[in-house]
Design an enzyme around this catalytic site. Structure first.
Site, mmCIF file in Angstrom:
data_model
loop_
_atom_site.group_PDB
_atom_site.id
_atom_site.type_symbol
_atom_site.label_atom_id
_atom_site.label_comp_id
_atom_site.label_asym_id
_atom_site.label_seq_id
_atom_site.Cartn_x
_atom_site.Cartn_y
_atom_site.Cartn_z
ATOM 1 N N TRP A 159 -3.253 3.351 -6.110
ATOM 2 C CA TRP A 159 -4.205 4.050 -6.433
ATOM 3 C C TRP A 159 -4.248 4.333 -7.483
ATOM 4 O O TRP A 159 -4.728 4.973 -8.066
ATOM 5 C CB TRP A 159 -4.106 4.471 -5.595
ATOM 6 C CG TRP A 159 -3.915 4.624 -3.329
ATOM 7 C CD1 TRP A 159 -4.619 3.269 -3.596
ATOM 8 C CD2 TRP A 159 -3.298 4.983 -2.609
ATOM 9 N NE1 TRP A 159 -3.834 3.371 -1.911
ATOM 10 C CE2 TRP A 159 -3.407 3.882 -1.578
ATOM 11 C CE3 TRP A 159 -3.038 6.659 -2.527
ATOM 12 C CZ2 TRP A 159 -2.811 4.596 -0.472
ATOM 13 C CZ3 TRP A 159 -2.533 7.141 -1.876
ATOM 14 C CH2 TRP A 159 -2.568 6.615 -0.583
ATOM 15 N N GLY A 160 -3.205 4.342 -8.980
ATOM 16 C CA GLY A 160 -2.864 5.499 -9.620
ATOM 17 C C GLY A 160 -2.934 5.849 -9.931
ATOM 18 O O GLY A 160 -3.191 6.791 -11.130
ATOM 19 N N ASP A 193 -9.164 3.069 -3.950
ATOM 20 C CA ASP A 193 -10.619 2.030 -3.023
ATOM 21 C C ASP A 193 -12.027 2.698 -3.762
ATOM 22 O O ASP A 193 -12.734 3.089 -4.034
ATOM 23 C CB ASP A 193 -10.996 2.085 -1.988
ATOM 24 C CG ASP A 193 -9.904 2.394 -1.025
ATOM 25 O OD1 ASP A 193 -8.678 2.440 -1.102
ATOM 26 O OD2 ASP A 193 -9.833 1.843 0.278
ATOM 27 N N ASP A 195 1.133 -1.270 0.096
ATOM 28 C CA ASP A 195 -0.120 -0.215 -0.060
ATOM 29 C C ASP A 195 1.120 1.138 0.090
ATOM 30 O O ASP A 195 1.621 1.297 0.046
ATOM 31 C CB ASP A 195 -1.105 -0.554 0.973
ATOM 32 C CG ASP A 195 -2.802 0.745 0.903
ATOM 33 O OD1 ASP A 195 -2.542 1.154 -0.328
ATOM 34 O OD2 ASP A 195 -3.560 -0.337 0.967
#
Ligand code: NAG
Ligand code: NAG
Ligand code: NAG
Ligand code: NAG
Ligand code: NAG
Length: 552
Positions: A196-197, A218, A151
């Site tokens: 998360w791009g 998300d 993450d």
């Protein structure tokens, strides 16, 4: 259902040291279960074991759901005397090695989780892996981990949990560092990037170092998330291939917010886009309805996801005002998968001219969700789609045709007549992806803009296929972006007719990466036409415009 063939792959690219890199890749998108969508950052040993046991009891492991990942909430708020992360004893009294052994004993895979920041997501004091990559990769290896979801929280400081704008937060470097550390340990460990791009060109930097890469923020447990993520994954077909997959996030099937039709839409779309299929529901308890379990367990849909070509479906037609899309993907065995997506919460009459949309004259069709053979289709395929239905058709015995629309001219936006705020923008650096010049600032309001093309030639009157080359990299970065729309509206008017609106998806990896939207536009006459592009009346900017091609 194909078994998930796994092979060790030397990382093909220079970002990894080829001498030591033995990162594990799976040839097909990962399938499994993850604790986050239901238990958030509060998993524990009995929860993980019960869900893993449930996967096996219900036979989901046989369908390919083998990777069981404990997401945030597993570690203690300190590193031990040798600097290693520690499983928090109140929740995981038996520790990581025992959990891995338990999962392996069930024939499952052990997924672990950390992040490339100071602290883990959802915490204020749980250490993550930044600057400890080698130590942590060795711990994961010792515990018997098979995959790592990595993450991006607290990426730039120990006080800001989510920062998706500053250079440190969007940098690939920390993911490359962990990829390299994992590649150096003895077990093969699959690396799943969860950044998360954000930042530029995810599709270029992530595939060489990771099995999958989250392309969006998300998923939320609601329908509008499906539209948001669908529009963000569109350009990644350029980078998707066996061992490199766009991660649309864990599934919300079974979490109770979507109708069953919407759950089938969600699962079917994730399948044809080649996203990992990771259940987020507490699978396997009575909380998950039998219809949801049937959706997750549909072997024919899973086979679309696990097809050996690993090819992501493409958006080939969009009908925004009518609210439906056509997606097409290539499958092994010279087959195609067609997704007819009804975004409307009402029924919609969809019709697809097989020659012009798919380049085929006929095929044998099977409706996958209905588990029904439709026989031979040719000419125009028509279907009344139910509200929020995604019809999936598999076409075999495909007869191709050359009677497809042919280019009748290309019109470059920077040569058009610009008015209002519309302005030419250029980019000369090597960072620029294909478009080095475009028209931007196509806005509404007092400086309402228009991009007017005169002398657009057509041989005949009527509706034409246009391939609109546009740029939209509106990956919103404020706190509401999870619920926001990342599309941009633009209207097109031909010869002064009422403007019609189209929603443009994300086009690529930065503000100079072009996408093409194929749309059908009416109102042409034989001879010269005037075509005007504008922002819609929603007050937002239109996407930037590179140009368009007319087909007849
Ligand atoms: C895990 O959580 C469940 C549900 O909250 C609880 O019943 C169980 O006792 C917990 N187990 C451990 C080991 O913390
Ligand atoms: C957070 O970072 C600051 C400066 O970078 C440091 O002084 C502080 O001790 C850190 N706090 C914690 C709790 O680690
Ligand atoms: C779709 O329509 C149904 C029936 O009117 C309604 O119950 C549901 O909330 C709607 N769904 C969405 C996502 O708006
Ligand atoms: C998105 O909306 C949901 C309610 O639909 C809300 O619970 C959630 O907090 C929102 N997320 C963000 C990041 O705004
Ligand atoms: C696009 O237009 C539709 C219809 O007017 C609107 O609902 C939507 O909010 C607009 N904006 C974006 C960014 O999608």
């Amino acid at each position: 259902m194909q078994t998930q063939a796994i092979y060790m792959l030397l990382a093909a690219v220079g970002l990894l040291d080829p001498a030591s890199a033995t990162l594990l890749r799976t040839s097909m998108p990962l399938m499994g279960w993850n604790s986050y969508n239901y238990y958030n950052c509060n998993p524990n040993e009995s929860i993980i074991k019960a869900n893993a046991q449930g996967l096996v009891s219900l036979g989901f492991d046989k369908l390919g759901y083998k990777w069981v990942t404990t997401d945030c909430g597993w570690n203690a708020n300190y590193r031990d005397s040798s600097g290693q992360l520690v499983w928090v004893s109140s929740r995981f009294p038996s520790g990581g090695k025992a959990l891995g052994d338990f999962l392996h004993g069930l024939g499952l895979k052990f997924g672990v989780y950390s992040g490339g920041g100071y602290y883990q997501c959802g915490s204020t004091d749980l250490p993550a892996s930044l600057n400890h990559e080698t130590t942590d990769a060795n711990s994961f290896n010792n515990w018997g981990a098979d995959s790592l979801k990595y993450d991006n929280c607290y990426s730039t400081s120990n006080t800001t949990m989510v920062d998706n704008t500053s250079p440190g937060a969007v940098s690939p470097t920390r993911f490359e560092t962990m990829s390299k550390a994992l590649g150096a340990v003895s077990r093969g460990i699959v690396f799943q990037v969860c950044q998360w791009g954000v930042g530029e060109n995810l599709g270029i930097w992530a595939p060489p170092i990771a099995e999958s890469w989250r392309i969006s923020n998300d998923i939320q447990n609601n329908w509008k998330s499906i539209w948001r993520i669908a529009n963000e994954v569109v350009p990644y077909y350029k980078y998707t291939k066996p061992g490199a997959y766009p991660d649309m996030d864990m599934l919300t099937v079974g979490l109770g917010a979507l109708s069953h039709e919407e759950e089938r839409f969600h699962f079917g779309l994730w399948s044809i886009m080649k996203s990992p299929l990771i259940m987020g529901a507490p699978a396997l308890t009575s909380a998950t309805s039998s219809q949801s379990l049937a959706t997750l367990g549909n072997a024919e849909v899973i086979a679309l996801n696990q097809d050996s070509l690993g090819e992501q479906a493409r958006l080939v037609r969009r009908y925004t005002e009518e609210e439906w899309d056509v997606f097409v993907g290539t499958l092994s065995g010279d087959r195609l998968v067609i997704g007819l997506a009804n975004w409307k919460n009402g029924s919609t009459a969809a019709s697809v001219d097989l020659a012009s949309v798919l380049g085929i004259s006929s095929a044998t069709a099977r409706d996958v969700w209905a588990a029904q053979d439709l026989g031979t289709i040719s000419g125009t395929y028509s279907k009344t789609l139910a509200p929020h239905q995604l019809q999936l058709l598999v076409l075999s015995n495909v007869a191709k045709t050359s009677a497809t629309p042919k280019s009748a001219g290309y019109y470059t936006a920077t040569d058009a007549t610009l008015s209002g705020s519309a302005a030419k923008t250029t980019c000369s650096s090597t960072q620029c992806l294909p478009a080095h010049a475009k028209v931007g600032f196509i806005g509404q309001g007092p400086a309402a803009a228009a991009v007017t093309f005169n002398g657009v030639k057509a041989a005949t009157s009527g509706t034409k296929l246009l391939g609109v080359d546009f740029i939209n990299y509106d990956i919103a970065t404020d706190s509401a972006w999870a619920n926001g729309s990342n599309t941009r509206n633009m209207t097109i008017s031909v010869n002064g007719a009422t403007p019609k609106r189209w929603a443009f998806p994300i086009s690529g990896g930065n503000w100079f990466d072009t996408g093409r939207l194929q749309i059908e536009v009416g109102g042409f006459k034989a001879g010269d036409n005037t075509v005007v592009f504008r922002a819609a009346t929603d007050g937002q900017y239109a996407p930037d415009l590179v140009g368009f091609e007319v087909f007849e």
